[in-house]
Write an enzyme that holds these catalytic residues in place. Structure first.
Site, PDB file in Angstrom:
ATOM      1  CG  HIS A 236       0.259   6.036  -0.706  1.00 45.12           C
ATOM      2  ND1 HIS A 236      -1.059   6.290  -1.294  1.00 45.12           N
ATOM      3  CD2 HIS A 236      -0.350   5.632   0.629  1.00 45.12           C
ATOM      4  CE1 HIS A 236      -1.707   6.339  -0.474  1.00 45.12           C
ATOM      5  NE2 HIS A 236      -1.394   5.781   0.382  1.00 45.12           N
TER       6      HIS A 236
ATOM      7  CG  HIS B  10      -1.680   1.302   1.790  1.00 43.88           C
ATOM      8  ND1 HIS B  10      -3.284   0.754   1.105  1.00 43.88           N
ATOM      9  CD2 HIS B  10      -1.756   2.344   1.674  1.00 43.88           C
ATOM     10  CE1 HIS B  10      -3.929   2.412   1.529  1.00 43.88           C
ATOM     11  NE2 HIS B  10      -3.094   2.734   1.318  1.00 43.88           N
ATOM     12  CD  GLU B  11       1.328   3.456   3.585  1.00 44.00           C
ATOM     13  OE1 GLU B  11       1.833   4.356   3.060  1.00 44.00           O
ATOM     14  OE2 GLU B  11       0.504   3.932   4.321  1.00 44.00           O
TER      15      GLU B  11
END
Length: 219
Positions: free
Chosen positions: A125, A121-122
């Site tokens: 980003h 997820h990160e």
């Protein structure tokens, strides 16, 4: 009495060797003797986090893939870019765009799979920040990256949703991604209220949910 010179002044104990110091530290961590409770917990949590991070960087197909894609985008991601650190219990990780690092919240993972989802997820980003020059104060940019990260990371698998107390038999994945994106955007300092977060997520939903780059499909 021996005439041999001594390296230790009279009355002083010889300094413990490195092996003994390490053993004493390990004993303290295991038994809790001679160490503060908070230090013991933080040290054990960090050790587990670092071990899991190492394994995932080496063996998780999704994590390895994202690191490779970031390298192609001009970001040479090393273990130092994913520091393990104590966090409050409300979060499992975060992307610090100002320093280009993914924070991993030690002690806040249910299992290694949870940590894997957080890392992916990160890293999504981070990829968006590098590839598309995301302005995190722009709510549309933020919403788009949250939709993509939530959809592509594994955050919204049926198993994860059951663990959160959400059960749905239709459009479960989409509902989870939308809900979590709205929640994240709503805490952006540039967002005035929950209704604005919901509106912005809805505005960018179709194009961002269907954008699976750098994956070929939803992970």
């Amino acid at each position: 009495m021996s005439d041999l010179p001594s390296s230790t002044p009279a009355g002083d104990a010889p300094p413990p060797n490195k092996f003994f110091q390490k053993w004493r530290r390990e004993f303290s961590l295991l038994t809790g003797l001679g160490i503060e409770s908070g230090d013991r917990i933080n040290t054990i949590d960090r050790r587990k986090c670092e071990n899991w991070k190492r394994d995932l960087l080496n063996y998780s197909p999704a994590v390895v893939f994202m690191v490779k894609q970031l390298q192609l985008a001009g970001c040479n991601v090393t273990p130092e870019h994913l520091p393990c650190t104590p966090c409050d219990r409300s979060r499992s990780g975060g992307f610090a765009s100002d320093i280009g690092a993914v924070v991993l919240c030690q002690g806040n993972y249910m299992d290694k799979k949870h940590m894997e989802h957080t890392m992916v997820h990160e890293l999504v980003h981070m990829y968006d920040h590098a590839k598309f020059k995301v302005d995190w104060n722009n709510l549309r940019h933020h919403a788009c990256s949250e939709i993509r990260a939530g959809s592509l990371s594994g955050d919204c698998t049926w198993r994860r949703e059951i663990g959160r107390g959400f059960l749905s038999f239709t459009n479960q994945h989409q509902a989870c991604v939308r809900r979590r994106a709205i929640l994240s955007v709503s805490v952006n300092p540039a967002c005035p209220d929950h209704a604005t977060a919901e509106r912005v997520v809805n505005e960018v939903w179709e194009s961002c949910f269907n954008d699976t780059r750098p994956f070929n499909e939803i992970y």
